[in-house]
Write a protein that holds these residues in place. Sequence first.
Motif: not given
Lengths: 169, 176, 359
Positions: B73-83, B109-110, B129-134
Amino acid sequence: MTFLFFIFAALTLIGGIGVVVNRNPVTSAFSMIVSFLGLAALFIQLNAYLVGVLQVLVYAGAIMVLFLFIIMLLDIPKAENKRFPVFTLGASVVVVVSFVTLVITVITKSGVGTAKLPAIEAQKGPGQSDVHQIGELLFSTYWFPVQIVAVLLLVSTVGVVVLSKRELK
Amino acid sequence: MAIVVKRPKLKWYEHLYLPALAKGLRVTMGHFFKLLSGKTKVTMQYPEEKWDANLPEYYRGAPALVTDEQQRERCVACQLCEFICPPRAITIKPEEIPSEDKWAKVEKRPKTFDINMIRCIYCGLCEEVCPEQAIYLRKDYAITGTSREEMIHDKEKLYEIGGVREGLVNKWNELK
Amino acid sequence: MDWYIILAATIKIVVFVFLVTLPLVAMSVWAERRVSAAIQDRVGPNRVGPAGLLQPVADGIKFLLKEDFTPNHVRKSFYWLAPALTMIPSLLTCAVIPFGSQLFGEKMVIADLDVGPLFVFAVASLTVYGIVLAGWASNSKYPFLGSVRSTSQMISYEISLGLSIVPLLMIYGELNLGRIVMEQAQNGWALLPLWGEGLSVKGWLLAIPLFISFIVFTTSMFAETNRLPFDLPECETELVAGYHTEYSSMKFALFFLGEYAAMIIGSGLAVTLFFGGWSLPFGWLTPESIDAEVPFWHGLIHIGVFFAKVILFIIFFIAVRWTLPRFRYDQLMKLGWVVFFELALANVILTALLLMWLK
């Protein structure tokens, strides 16, 4: 087919009673329509198709619509349970008594039930329906009364127009 | 100021109204028979015929998570998308990656990743916004369900929609 | 003998009214939607059954299953009576329309009255009560105004409707619809005198008043059935849904279907009076006289021809609805009282003069 006669006669009478008894004017008007329909059915049972159909067309279909219309537009309230004025009461007694006398006289003098009226045969074929017969009589024997009635209707029409246009002067 | 509309002066046959009726009927019946003979191009019959093949590259459908070519999984759970999510459709519960894990350097990770598809407005800000293109907006548009719970896409569902996406991702780069 | 007459009449009523006319009502709703869709370059309902043919069934189920809501402020008994009063007269008028020549030696008309057209007008004039009552019993302002509008429209056009067919009755000298059709089958339809005795100077001269009376009759029929361009009783911006604003579910459906039933009977009457009823053009397969024996398959063809004509007329109704813009109410009243009333009267006089001259 006698039972049909009784059904429609009962319908006519119930309608007639309904007109008098009901306190709501719209219900009364409707009872009147029912009465007219029963009457029309009775005419048709006597092979008088034209009279029966005209009864529906003119009375039930046209005149009563205008009655209902006016009752609804004016919004006549339900008749209250008040005492009748003496004059109305007296007049109605006179009317009822004279009508009953008339009916009794007719029944006793004419020998209903014993006298045999000539049977009316339902005539078929072109030129023989009751419409033709009535039309021929109206425009030959009774042409003068027809003209008089026509003039009367014209006068009343003109009168209505004059009355309703008065304020425009 | 009142404007007096000038009425056109009609000829006598125009007053009859019947030629106009015939003219009008000619137009409508023309359309009628044109459709019956199949000359008119009508609208697409949706469930049978779909426009899917012609969707443009930039089409914004349902947002979904993607994995890389090795199913990670690419997502690093930075939560930028959530914000950034304007209708707050995204809910992420992050989780720390234990230190004995090979990829402990990724740190987060999420644990859960829910997108409420009743709220989602398909704006595409999460993708941007996703920095990891996840997270990507895919071409799925017929998102349906019979209950509110069904309309919340969890992580599993998101990966199922998203699939695999190849390309440069920084976090798996051991040198970075 | 009595039982035979009653049985034959019952079969005719059940088949013609309940198995043909009522489904035709439902199908005309479907046809209305499909034809209007085709006219506007759309597809229309095509999901339920082949080509959407079962759509009326689905609609019917929907109407039956919807909540039948009776508002608190209505006059209950009249409120319940009104929808029935619009539907029943429309179906009653089926009785005198000849829908075929003969089958098994039995005339294909439920009641062979000598006052056919008058009976139709008499019973059709009773439909007004359904509308009056619906408006009054609903006890709220939009239904009331809608019903007043609708009633005055129907009363006004009843006059020109009745007067418009007087020339036709004068020319045929007959009030029996079966014999009128027979006359047309042998001597040319009223609007198409191309064979028999119709193919003469007399026939063509008499076609002029007949054409005028056809125009007046058809237009008045549009107004009577509240169809566009005269659908003033319903008007979203002014009256919401007119007299049936307060009705829901099957009661609304009865008003809706009553309108279509009236339209079908109107088409049937127009076909009978002006397009030769069940007869084929040019006297094909026409029996010798009204009482002559008709072969079985001729009888079947005649029934088919009648319904084909009625369906074509219904499609004309529908096409006109989707062609014309509606009239304003004052224009409607002016058209009824100032134009059609006088036109129909003048037409009667014109016919009388022509008949006297040609005698």
